[in-house]
Design a protein around this motif. Structure first.
Motif, PDB file in Angstrom:
ATOM      1  N   ARG A   9       0.852  -1.198   0.000  1.00 16.83           N
ATOM      2  CA  ARG A   9       0.000   0.000   0.000  1.00 16.83           C
ATOM      3  C   ARG A   9       0.883   1.242   0.000  1.00 16.83           C
ATOM      4  N   LEU A  10       0.647   2.141  -1.004  1.00 14.31           N
ATOM      5  CA  LEU A  10       1.492   3.319  -1.186  1.00 14.31           C
ATOM      6  C   LEU A  10       0.645   4.557  -1.454  1.00 14.31           C
ATOM      7  N   ASP A  11       1.265   5.727  -1.278  1.00 13.91           N
ATOM      8  CA  ASP A  11       0.612   6.962  -1.696  1.00 13.91           C
ATOM      9  C   ASP A  11       1.047   7.279  -3.127  1.00 13.91           C
ATOM     10  N   GLY A  12       0.474   8.321  -3.729  1.00 12.41           N
ATOM     11  CA  GLY A  12       0.709   8.638  -5.125  1.00 12.41           C
ATOM     12  C   GLY A  12       2.157   8.897  -5.511  1.00 12.41           C
ATOM     13  N   PRO A  13       2.873   9.829  -4.832  1.00  9.80           N
ATOM     14  CA  PRO A  13       4.252  10.118  -5.229  1.00  9.80           C
ATOM     15  C   PRO A  13       5.202   8.926  -5.066  1.00  9.80           C
ATOM     16  N   THR A  14       5.007   8.145  -4.014  1.00  5.90           N
ATOM     17  CA  THR A  14       5.861   6.969  -3.805  1.00  5.90           C
ATOM     18  C   THR A  14       5.605   5.936  -4.890  1.00  5.90           C
ATOM     19  N   LEU A  15       4.338   5.757  -5.254  1.00  4.78           N
ATOM     20  CA  LEU A  15       3.991   4.818  -6.320  1.00  4.78           C
ATOM     21  C   LEU A  15       4.628   5.245  -7.644  1.00  4.78           C
ATOM     22  N   ALA A  16       4.558   6.528  -7.960  1.00  9.70           N
ATOM     23  CA  ALA A  16       5.136   7.028  -9.205  1.00  9.70           C
ATOM     24  C   ALA A  16       6.650   6.823  -9.220  1.00  9.70           C
ATOM     25  N   ALA A  17       7.312   7.072  -8.105  1.00  7.07           N
ATOM     26  CA  ALA A  17       8.764   6.902  -8.036  1.00  7.07           C
ATOM     27  C   ALA A  17       9.162   5.438  -8.200  1.00  7.07           C
ATOM     28  N   LYS A  18       8.443   4.532  -7.523  1.00  8.99           N
ATOM     29  CA  LYS A  18       8.761   3.103  -7.630  1.00  8.99           C
ATOM     30  C   LYS A  18       8.529   2.589  -9.048  1.00  8.99           C
ATOM     31  N   LEU A  19       7.417   2.996  -9.642  1.00 12.06           N
ATOM     32  CA  LEU A  19       7.125   2.551 -11.008  1.00 12.06           C
ATOM     33  C   LEU A  19       8.134   3.103 -11.999  1.00 12.06           C
ATOM     34  N   LYS A  20       8.545   4.351 -11.811  1.00 10.54           N
ATOM     35  CA  LYS A  20       9.523   4.944 -12.725  1.00 10.54           C
ATOM     36  C   LYS A  20      10.830   4.162 -12.671  1.00 10.54           C
ATOM     37  N   ALA A  21      11.275   3.807 -11.455  1.00 17.80           N
ATOM     38  CA  ALA A  21      12.512   3.045 -11.304  1.00 17.80           C
ATOM     39  C   ALA A  21      12.364   1.639 -11.891  1.00 17.80           C
ATOM     40  N   PHE A  22      11.214   0.998 -11.655  1.00 11.78           N
ATOM     41  CA  PHE A  22      11.027  -0.368 -12.127  1.00 11.78           C
ATOM     42  C   PHE A  22      10.874  -0.413 -13.647  1.00 11.78           C
ATOM     43  N   VAL A  23      10.130   0.525 -14.219  1.00  6.58           N
ATOM     44  CA  VAL A  23       9.894   0.519 -15.660  1.00  6.58           C
ATOM     45  C   VAL A  23      11.152   0.918 -16.419  1.00  6.58           C
ATOM     46  N   SER A  24      12.008   1.724 -15.824  1.00  7.06           N
ATOM     47  CA  SER A  24      13.261   2.077 -16.508  1.00  7.06           C
ATOM     48  C   SER A  24      14.159   0.850 -16.663  1.00  7.06           C
ATOM     49  N   GLN A  25      14.080  -0.103 -15.725  1.00  8.47           N
ATOM     50  CA  GLN A  25      14.861  -1.338 -15.824  1.00  8.47           C
ATOM     51  C   GLN A  25      14.147  -2.396 -16.663  1.00  8.47           C
ATOM     52  N   ASN A  26      12.822  -2.413 -16.636  1.00  7.22           N
ATOM     53  CA  ASN A  26      12.012  -3.398 -17.370  1.00  7.22           C
ATOM     54  C   ASN A  26      10.983  -2.664 -18.235  1.00  7.22           C
ATOM     55  N   PRO A  27      11.397  -2.132 -19.373  1.00  4.44           N
ATOM     56  CA  PRO A  27      10.448  -1.335 -20.173  1.00  4.44           C
ATOM     57  C   PRO A  27       9.318  -2.149 -20.799  1.00  4.44           C
ATOM     58  N   ASP A  28       9.472  -3.442 -20.946  1.00  8.22           N
ATOM     59  CA  ASP A  28       8.438  -4.269 -21.568  1.00  8.22           C
ATOM     60  C   ASP A  28       7.507  -4.927 -20.558  1.00  8.22           C
ATOM     61  N   ALA A  29       7.637  -4.608 -19.287  1.00  9.60           N
ATOM     62  CA  ALA A  29       6.789  -5.222 -18.264  1.00  9.60           C
ATOM     63  C   ALA A  29       5.352  -4.709 -18.417  1.00  9.60           C
ATOM     64  N   PRO A  30       4.377  -5.622 -18.454  1.00  9.50           N
ATOM     65  CA  PRO A  30       2.985  -5.188 -18.579  1.00  9.50           C
ATOM     66  C   PRO A  30       2.481  -4.545 -17.285  1.00  9.50           C
ATOM     67  N   VAL A  31       1.736  -3.458 -17.429  1.00  8.04           N
ATOM     68  CA  VAL A  31       1.189  -2.736 -16.274  1.00  8.04           C
ATOM     69  C   VAL A  31      -0.326  -2.710 -16.423  1.00  8.04           C
ATOM     70  N   PHE A  32      -1.036  -3.107 -15.339  1.00  8.16           N
ATOM     71  CA  PHE A  32      -2.496  -3.124 -15.340  1.00  8.16           C
ATOM     72  C   PHE A  32      -3.017  -2.292 -14.179  1.00  8.16           C
ATOM     73  N   ILE A  33      -4.167  -1.673 -14.396  1.00 12.24           N
ATOM     74  CA  ILE A  33      -4.860  -0.938 -13.335  1.00 12.24           C
ATOM     75  C   ILE A  33      -6.093  -1.740 -12.958  1.00 12.24           C
ATOM     76  N   ALA A  34      -6.271  -1.958 -11.663  1.00  9.55           N
ATOM     77  CA  ALA A  34      -7.453  -2.645 -11.148  1.00  9.55           C
ATOM     78  C   ALA A  34      -8.183  -1.686 -10.224  1.00  9.55           C
ATOM     79  N   ALA A  35      -9.498  -1.590 -10.398  1.00 11.34           N
ATOM     80  CA  ALA A  35     -10.314  -0.728  -9.550  1.00 11.34           C
ATOM     81  C   ALA A  35     -11.680  -1.366  -9.381  1.00 11.34           C
ATOM     82  N   PRO A  36     -12.310  -1.167  -8.243  1.00  8.99           N
ATOM     83  CA  PRO A  36     -13.665  -1.701  -8.058  1.00  8.99           C
ATOM     84  C   PRO A  36     -14.635  -1.082  -9.061  1.00  8.99           C
TER      85      PRO A  36
END
Length: 146
Positions: A85-112
């Motif tokens: 569980r993360l807040d918005g800025p932390t989520l953006a920072a983690k995703l930016k770091a992860f996607v820069s290393q794995n640019p082809d990783a699929p990303v999905f959004i799940a919401a109720p």
């Protein structure tokens, strides 16, 4: 002979008026057509987006799942890891770091299904700013096809 020509010219005097009756008729017909068709164009349909019969996405890698909770908090699951569980800025920072290393990783959004659409759109913008090029939306399988 000049008197005969002058009489003919006097009888055939040109009118400088425009006959607008046909234009008024056409305008009234168009007005009626638009009045009849305008209510038909503004129909709305109730849509329940999270349910679908779409085929599943086949991927070689485990996806990154960003969940948007009803209270506005985010949950991040990185490649079959534990949800975090993360807040918005932390989520953006983690995703930016992860996607820069794995640019082809699929990303999905799940919401109720009852969640706020604006939150989902804001999440998509945040993912785009973090460098994610493609974003998928998750849904529950077996929904009603309409």
């Amino acid at each position: 002979m000049t008197a005969a020509i002058s009489r003919v010219r006097k009888r055939r005097k040109l009118k400088s008026e425009i006959n607008v009756v046909p234009y008024i008729d056409v305008m009234l017909v168009l007005l009626i057509i638009f009045m009849v068709t305008a209510p038909l164009l503004t129909l709305s349909v109730d849509v329940d987006l999270p349910k679908s019969n779409a085929r599943s996405v086949e991927s070689k890698k485990d996806p990154i799942i960003v969940s948007v909770n009803t209270d506005g908090a985010y949950t991040l699951t990185l490649e079959s890891g534990k949800p975090e569980r993360l807040d918005g800025p932390t989520l953006a920072a983690k995703l930016k770091a992860f996607v820069s290393q794995n640019p082809d990783a699929p990303v999905f959004i799940a919401a109720p299904g009852a969640s706020d659409y604006q939150r989902v759109m804001d999440t998509m913008v945040m993912l785009q700013q973090a460098g994610v090029k493609k974003v998928g939306l998750m849904s529950q399988p077996g929904g009603n096809a309409r």
